[in-house]
Structure formats: structure tokens, C-alpha cells
Design a protein around this motif. Structure first.
Motif, mmCIF file in Angstrom:
data_model
loop_
_atom_site.group_PDB
_atom_site.id
_atom_site.type_symbol
_atom_site.label_atom_id
_atom_site.label_comp_id
_atom_site.label_asym_id
_atom_site.label_seq_id
_atom_site.Cartn_x
_atom_site.Cartn_y
_atom_site.Cartn_z
ATOM 1 N N GLY A 45 0.793 -1.229 0.000
ATOM 2 C CA GLY A 45 0.000 0.000 0.000
ATOM 3 C C GLY A 45 0.817 1.266 0.000
ATOM 4 N N ILE A 46 2.105 1.146 -0.286
ATOM 5 C CA ILE A 46 2.990 2.318 -0.306
ATOM 6 C C ILE A 46 3.025 2.911 -1.710
ATOM 7 N N ASP A 47 2.884 4.238 -1.794
ATOM 8 C CA ASP A 47 2.930 4.955 -3.068
ATOM 9 C C ASP A 47 4.395 5.155 -3.445
ATOM 10 N N VAL A 48 4.834 4.515 -4.529
ATOM 11 C CA VAL A 48 6.264 4.468 -4.881
ATOM 12 C C VAL A 48 6.543 5.197 -6.187
ATOM 13 N N VAL A 49 7.609 5.984 -6.188
ATOM 14 C CA VAL A 49 8.168 6.554 -7.417
ATOM 15 C C VAL A 49 9.488 5.838 -7.681
ATOM 16 N N GLN A 50 9.614 5.191 -8.847
ATOM 17 C CA GLN A 50 10.855 4.493 -9.191
ATOM 18 C C GLN A 50 11.638 5.371 -10.159
ATOM 19 N N THR A 51 12.912 5.599 -9.873
ATOM 20 C CA THR A 51 13.724 6.463 -10.742
ATOM 21 C C THR A 51 15.152 5.942 -10.800
ATOM 22 N N ARG A 52 16.026 6.685 -11.472
ATOM 23 C CA ARG A 52 17.390 6.201 -11.689
ATOM 24 C C ARG A 52 18.337 7.373 -11.883
ATOM 25 N N GLU A 53 19.640 7.093 -11.749
ATOM 26 C CA GLU A 53 20.690 8.045 -12.092
ATOM 27 C C GLU A 53 21.789 7.360 -12.884
ATOM 28 N N PRO A 54 22.462 8.141 -13.744
ATOM 29 C CA PRO A 54 22.075 9.509 -14.099
ATOM 30 C C PRO A 54 20.751 9.522 -14.846
ATOM 31 N N GLY A 55 19.931 10.528 -14.574
ATOM 32 C CA GLY A 55 18.617 10.655 -15.186
ATOM 33 C C GLY A 55 17.564 10.951 -14.145
ATOM 34 N N GLY A 56 16.313 10.680 -14.495
ATOM 35 C CA GLY A 56 15.210 10.836 -13.549
ATOM 36 C C GLY A 56 14.458 12.147 -13.662
ATOM 37 N N SER A 57 14.929 13.041 -14.530
ATOM 38 C CA SER A 57 14.193 14.264 -14.870
ATOM 39 C C SER A 57 14.578 14.608 -16.315
ATOM 40 N N GLU A 58 13.847 15.527 -16.931
ATOM 41 C CA GLU A 58 14.129 15.822 -18.351
ATOM 42 C C GLU A 58 15.561 16.288 -18.538
ATOM 43 N N GLY A 59 15.980 17.214 -17.706
ATOM 44 C CA GLY A 59 17.348 17.720 -17.829
ATOM 45 C C GLY A 59 18.381 16.668 -17.491
ATOM 46 N N ALA A 60 18.117 15.883 -16.456
ATOM 47 C CA ALA A 60 19.079 14.850 -16.046
ATOM 48 C C ALA A 60 19.201 13.750 -17.101
#
Ligand SMILES: Nc1ncnc2c1ncn2[C@@H]1O[C@H](COP(=O)(O)OP(=O)(O)OP(=O)(O)O)[C@@H](O)[C@H]1O
Ligand SMILES: Cc1cn([C@H]2C[C@H](O)[C@@H](COP(=O)(O)O)O2)c(=O)[nH]c1=O
Length: 208
Positions: free
Chosen positions: A31-46
Motif C-alpha cells: 500500500g505504499i505509493d512508490v516513485v521508481q527512478t534512476r541516475e544519471p537521469g530521472g528528470s528531463e534535464g538529467a
């Protein structure tokens, strides 16, 4: 629900991307609201900076330029993706973060821990994970995993020599030894399910 910032770290091919997906699914099943992301990256500029960092020859950037580019990408990623999600009460699961810069540019390429942390203070105001899960296994075994899948040797860092990756592994373990409260060393060996179970156990004190 309080937001949390969880990072997965480790050398090439240890299973970070596989486990980031599995861990996000395991947390969502609770029931946890999760955002999955990565580096390098994770936003338009990144993500734009990711392409600069990973594409081209091994000698395209020196370590100092790489450290600045990773720090710039991280600054945008933290400001636009990670910090807003945590402040909104979400759990962020991120495949690589600051410790990769400390291990790769600071340790393996010799810039030193302080230089990387100084850049982080400027770019990301010393924003740190609540917990970092360091996936660890022998470098050769991880390379075999990638070879078995027909991957590896695709980006500028994977093309680096084996001694470089040995230094990366040693640097990760040194970082973990200095921050036992934040960083848990997790064996990446066994089935993916075995590893996911270890990761969830290492988060048990944070789970709602
Ligand atoms: N526990 C495991 N046992 C066997 N193979 C695995 C396991 N975990 C992942 N793999 C496989 O190993 C390869 C590398 O996995 P993955 O891409 O998740 O690693 P990674 O740490 O993200 O690698 P990189 O840092 O190079 O992106 C993939 O083919 C994946 O399917
Ligand atoms: C965040 C970060 C990453 N790196 C290196 C490590 C990897 O070789 C690549 C990223 O590729 P992946 O397959 O998506 O993991 O970049 C680095 O040297 N420093 C960093 O801060």
C-alpha cells in the motif's frame, strides 16, 4: 504517510535495475505509493545529461568533468523529482545516487570523497537517502551475468578495465563501512527473489 528516499547502489551488473523494479512492486503491495527512478537521469534535464555521460568514447570526459555533470544531473533530479515526491509522502526508489559518484569518480578515479560531497552540497544541498542498499557480489560473477544476457560493454563506464571496477567495488564497501546507519550491504547472489527478500528485510525498520 511519511515519504522515504531509498537508493540501490553497487557495481555493474549486480542487479540494481532488476531489484529497483522488484522492490517498488513489493512496497506497492504493502500500500505504499512508490516513485521508481534512476541516475544519471530521472528528470528531463538529467536524462539529457545522461546521454552526454554515457555515449561516446571512454576518454570523452575526464573524471572532473564527469563529477560536475553527475552533480548537475543530480541537482535537477533532486529538485524536480525526488524531493517533491518525498515531501508529498511518497517512497522514492532510486537506482544509483550520490554513493555512485563517490565510488566511481571519487574513489576509482581518484578525485576523493570530499570533492564529490562538496559538489553535492552545492547542487543538492546535501540531500541524502533515508536508506541505501548496497548490492555486493564478486565483480567477475556480475560481469558473467551481463555476458550471459548479451549486455555489458555498452556505455563509457562498462568499457573501463577490470581494475577500475575492482576499485569501484572496494570504494563502495569503504563508504558503507563509514555509514552503517544509512547503508546496508546486501548480497546480490542467489535468485532475484532471494535478493528482494533481503532488501525488504533491510527496510523493515522503516516500513509502516
Ligand atoms: N539474482 C540474479 N540472478 C541471476 N541473474 C540476475 C539476477 N539479477 C539480475 N540478473 C540479470 O543480470 C543482468 C544485469 O541485471 P541488472 O541490469 O538489473 O543489473 P544492474 O546492476 O542494473 O546493471 P548496470 O549497473 O550495468 O545497469 C540482467 O540480465 C538481469 O536479468
Ligand atoms: C550515478 C552515477 C553513475 N555512474 C556510472 C555507473 C554506470 O556505469 C553508469 C550508469 O549506467 P547504469 O547502467 O544506468 O547504471 O554511470 C558514475 O560513474 N557516477 C555516478 O554518480
Amino acid at each position: 504517510m511519511a515519504g522515504r528516499f531509498i537508493t540501490l547502489e553497487g557495481g555493474e551488473g549486480v542487479g540494481k535495475s532488476t531489484q529497483a523494479k522488484a522492490l517498488a512492486a513489493a512496497l506497492r503491495s504493502r500500500g505504499i505509493d512508490v516513485v521508481q527512478t534512476r541516475e544519471p537521469g530521472g528528470s528531463e534535464g538529467a536524462e539529457a545529461i545522461r546521454r552526454l555521460l554515457l555515449e561516446g568514447g571512454a576518454d570523452r570526459w575526464n573524471a572532473r568533468a564527469e563529477a560536475l555533470l553527475f552533480a548537475a544531473a543530480r541537482a535537477d533530479h533532486v529538485a524536480r523529482t525526488i524531493r517533491p515526491a518525498v515531501e508529498a509522502g511518497q517512497w522514492v526508489v532510486c537506482d544509483r545516487f550520490l554513493d555512485s559518484s563517490i565510488a566511481y569518480q571519487g574513489g576509482a578515479d581518484g578525485l576523493g570523497d570530499k570533492a564529490i560531497r562538496d559538489l553535492h552540497a552545492i547542487g543538492s544541498e546535501n540531500f541524502l537517502p533515508d536508506r541505501t542498499l548496497l548490492l555486493d557480489m564478486p565483480v567477475d560473477d556480475a560481469s558473467f551475468r551481463q555476458a550471459a544476457a548479451g549486455i555489458g560493454q555498452s556505455d563509457r563506464f562498462e568499457k573501463r578495465e577490470g581494475a577500475f571496477h575492482d576499485r569501484v567495488k572496494a570504494s563502495f564497501l569503504e563508504i558503507a563501512g563509514a555509514e552503517p546507519g544509512r547503508i546496508r550491504v546486501i548480497s546480490a547472489e542467489g535468485t532475484p527473489e532471494d535478493v528482494t527478500a533481503r532488501l525488504m528485510d533491510a527496510l523493515s525498520d522503516l516500513l509502516p
